[in-house]
Design a protein around this motif. Sequence first.
Motif, PDB file in Angstrom:
ATOM      1  N   LEU A   1       0.829  -1.204   0.000  1.00 19.87           N
ATOM      2  CA  LEU A   1       0.000   0.000   0.000  1.00 19.87           C
ATOM      3  C   LEU A   1       0.866   1.259   0.000  1.00 19.87           C
ATOM      4  O   LEU A   1       0.603   2.215  -0.737  1.00 19.87           O
ATOM      5  CB  LEU A   1      -0.932  -0.029   1.207  1.00 19.87           C
ATOM      6  CG  LEU A   1      -2.150   0.862   1.178  1.00 19.87           C
ATOM      7  CD1 LEU A   1      -3.022   0.584  -0.038  1.00 19.87           C
ATOM      8  CD2 LEU A   1      -2.954   0.682   2.451  1.00 19.87           C
ATOM      9  N   ARG A   2       1.926   1.249   0.803  1.00 14.20           N
ATOM     10  CA  ARG A   2       2.836   2.410   0.837  1.00 14.20           C
ATOM     11  C   ARG A   2       3.492   2.638  -0.530  1.00 14.20           C
ATOM     12  O   ARG A   2       3.684   3.773  -0.953  1.00 14.20           O
ATOM     13  CB  ARG A   2       3.890   2.244   1.928  1.00 14.20           C
ATOM     14  CG  ARG A   2       3.350   2.486   3.324  1.00 14.20           C
ATOM     15  CD  ARG A   2       4.454   2.566   4.355  1.00 14.20           C
ATOM     16  NE  ARG A   2       5.247   1.347   4.478  1.00 14.20           N
ATOM     17  CZ  ARG A   2       4.943   0.328   5.289  1.00 14.20           C
ATOM     18  NH1 ARG A   2       3.870   0.375   6.049  1.00 14.20           N
ATOM     19  NH2 ARG A   2       5.711  -0.729   5.346  1.00 14.20           N
ATOM     20  N   TRP A   3       3.838   1.555  -1.232  1.00 11.78           N
ATOM     21  CA  TRP A   3       4.457   1.692  -2.545  1.00 11.78           C
ATOM     22  C   TRP A   3       3.476   2.288  -3.561  1.00 11.78           C
ATOM     23  O   TRP A   3       3.775   3.271  -4.219  1.00 11.78           O
ATOM     24  CB  TRP A   3       4.993   0.358  -3.061  1.00 11.78           C
ATOM     25  CG  TRP A   3       5.264   0.398  -4.535  1.00 11.78           C
ATOM     26  CD1 TRP A   3       4.598  -0.263  -5.518  1.00 11.78           C
ATOM     27  CD2 TRP A   3       6.254   1.196  -5.205  1.00 11.78           C
ATOM     28  NE1 TRP A   3       5.102   0.069  -6.754  1.00 11.78           N
ATOM     29  CE2 TRP A   3       6.130   0.968  -6.596  1.00 11.78           C
ATOM     30  CE3 TRP A   3       7.220   2.099  -4.774  1.00 11.78           C
ATOM     31  CZ2 TRP A   3       6.933   1.589  -7.539  1.00 11.78           C
ATOM     32  CZ3 TRP A   3       8.030   2.717  -5.716  1.00 11.78           C
ATOM     33  CH2 TRP A   3       7.883   2.460  -7.080  1.00 11.78           C
ATOM     34  N   VAL A   4       2.293   1.691  -3.679  1.00  9.27           N
ATOM     35  CA  VAL A   4       1.393   2.116  -4.757  1.00  9.27           C
ATOM     36  C   VAL A   4       0.736   3.468  -4.501  1.00  9.27           C
ATOM     37  O   VAL A   4       0.410   4.177  -5.446  1.00  9.27           O
ATOM     38  CB  VAL A   4       0.313   1.052  -5.093  1.00  9.27           C
ATOM     39  CG1 VAL A   4       0.961  -0.247  -5.571  1.00  9.27           C
ATOM     40  CG2 VAL A   4      -0.628   0.797  -3.945  1.00  9.27           C
ATOM     41  N   LEU A   5       0.550   3.840  -3.244  1.00  8.37           N
ATOM     42  CA  LEU A   5      -0.094   5.127  -2.947  1.00  8.37           C
ATOM     43  C   LEU A   5       0.877   6.263  -2.701  1.00  8.37           C
ATOM     44  O   LEU A   5       0.582   7.415  -3.008  1.00  8.37           O
ATOM     45  CB  LEU A   5      -1.035   4.990  -1.745  1.00  8.37           C
ATOM     46  CG  LEU A   5      -2.243   4.077  -1.935  1.00  8.37           C
ATOM     47  CD1 LEU A   5      -3.125   4.100  -0.692  1.00  8.37           C
ATOM     48  CD2 LEU A   5      -3.041   4.424  -3.179  1.00  8.37           C
ATOM     49  N   SER A   6       2.062   5.960  -2.141  1.00  5.97           N
ATOM     50  CA  SER A   6       2.980   7.029  -1.749  1.00  5.97           C
ATOM     51  C   SER A   6       4.373   6.925  -2.369  1.00  5.97           C
ATOM     52  O   SER A   6       5.212   7.780  -2.128  1.00  5.97           O
ATOM     53  CB  SER A   6       3.118   7.061  -0.228  1.00  5.97           C
ATOM     54  OG  SER A   6       1.855   7.226   0.373  1.00  5.97           O
ATOM     55  N   GLY A   7       4.635   5.862  -3.117  1.00  8.51           N
ATOM     56  CA  GLY A   7       5.960   5.699  -3.727  1.00  8.51           C
ATOM     57  C   GLY A   7       7.049   5.330  -2.758  1.00  8.51           C
ATOM     58  O   GLY A   7       8.221   5.514  -3.059  1.00  8.51           O
ATOM     59  N   VAL A   8       6.678   4.791  -1.586  1.00  7.95           N
ATOM     60  CA  VAL A   8       7.682   4.379  -0.609  1.00  7.95           C
ATOM     61  C   VAL A   8       8.169   2.987  -0.982  1.00  7.95           C
ATOM     62  O   VAL A   8       7.397   2.029  -1.021  1.00  7.95           O
ATOM     63  CB  VAL A   8       7.111   4.385   0.828  1.00  7.95           C
ATOM     64  CG1 VAL A   8       8.143   3.862   1.813  1.00  7.95           C
ATOM     65  CG2 VAL A   8       6.654   5.779   1.218  1.00  7.95           C
ATOM     66  N   GLU A   9       9.437   2.919  -1.309  1.00  6.66           N
ATOM     67  CA  GLU A   9      10.041   1.652  -1.704  1.00  6.66           C
ATOM     68  C   GLU A   9       9.936   0.621  -0.578  1.00  6.66           C
ATOM     69  O   GLU A   9      10.087   0.980   0.595  1.00  6.66           O
ATOM     70  CB  GLU A   9      11.526   1.836  -2.040  1.00  6.66           C
ATOM     71  CG  GLU A   9      11.783   2.608  -3.300  1.00  6.66           C
ATOM     72  CD  GLU A   9      11.601   1.782  -4.559  1.00  6.66           C
ATOM     73  OE1 GLU A   9      11.492   0.546  -4.497  1.00  6.66           O
ATOM     74  OE2 GLU A   9      11.553   2.394  -5.646  1.00  6.66           O
ATOM     75  N   PRO A  10       9.685  -0.625  -0.923  1.00 10.38           N
ATOM     76  CA  PRO A  10       9.710  -1.676   0.103  1.00 10.38           C
ATOM     77  C   PRO A  10      11.065  -1.656   0.809  1.00 10.38           C
ATOM     78  O   PRO A  10      12.105  -1.544   0.169  1.00 10.38           O
ATOM     79  CB  PRO A  10       9.534  -2.963  -0.710  1.00 10.38           C
ATOM     80  CG  PRO A  10       8.805  -2.519  -1.939  1.00 10.38           C
ATOM     81  CD  PRO A  10       9.332  -1.137  -2.223  1.00 10.38           C
ATOM     82  N   GLY A  11      11.049  -1.679   2.095  1.00  8.25           N
ATOM     83  CA  GLY A  11      12.265  -1.563   2.865  1.00  8.25           C
ATOM     84  C   GLY A  11      12.449  -0.171   3.453  1.00  8.25           C
ATOM     85  O   GLY A  11      13.328   0.052   4.253  1.00  8.25           O
ATOM     86  N   GLY A  12      11.614   0.821   3.017  1.00 10.09           N
ATOM     87  CA  GLY A  12      11.614   2.098   3.693  1.00 10.09           C
ATOM     88  C   GLY A  12      11.953   3.341   2.910  1.00 10.09           C
ATOM     89  O   GLY A  12      11.459   4.403   3.199  1.00 10.09           O
ATOM     90  N   ALA A  13      12.822   3.275   1.889  1.00 11.94           N
ATOM     91  CA  ALA A  13      13.216   4.498   1.186  1.00 11.94           C
ATOM     92  C   ALA A  13      12.170   4.880   0.156  1.00 11.94           C
ATOM     93  O   ALA A  13      11.642   4.051  -0.546  1.00 11.94           O
ATOM     94  CB  ALA A  13      14.565   4.278   0.485  1.00 11.94           C
ATOM     95  N   SER A  14      11.855   6.172   0.065  1.00 16.69           N
ATOM     96  CA  SER A  14      10.893   6.617  -0.941  1.00 16.69           C
ATOM     97  C   SER A  14      11.602   6.844  -2.271  1.00 16.69           C
ATOM     98  O   SER A  14      12.802   7.036  -2.315  1.00 16.69           O
ATOM     99  CB  SER A  14      10.171   7.888  -0.490  1.00 16.69           C
ATOM    100  OG  SER A  14      11.095   8.922  -0.340  1.00 16.69           O
TER     101      SER A  14
END
Length: 126
Positions: free
Chosen positions: A110-123
């Motif tokens: 959800l963080r990746w697709v909505l906010s561009g936050v890479e898995p593992g934490g870095a955006s």
Amino acid sequence: MYKITVDRGHALVKIEMRAMLDVADSARLVSELNAQITEARLASYALILDIAQCPIQSQEMIAAMGEHLTKMQRVRAIAIVTGAMLARLQVRRIFSQPFTRFTSTYDEALRWVLSGVEPGGASTPG
């Protein structure tokens, strides 16, 4: 077998797969997916594919899904929630778009697709 959920507010589509699919099932899934996207009038959308509870699929079904996925023109981000490493290796071959990420959890997806936050934490740079 599978469940498709559309969240118009976030232009988000979630597919949960929980069972073995055959080639005909994959065609039905894509047909239902396209119908729901059209009904929701999504010009573009993010996709979360949750296969964490899904068994390893046949090579024929994976090839068929890969063919269907090349026709998905309006998707802007894809996150695939995987369970077993073998499942991740199997689907990595058909999801090669630069906007696809593999995640361990739904929240990470959800963080990746909505906010561009890479898995593992870095955006992502933006």
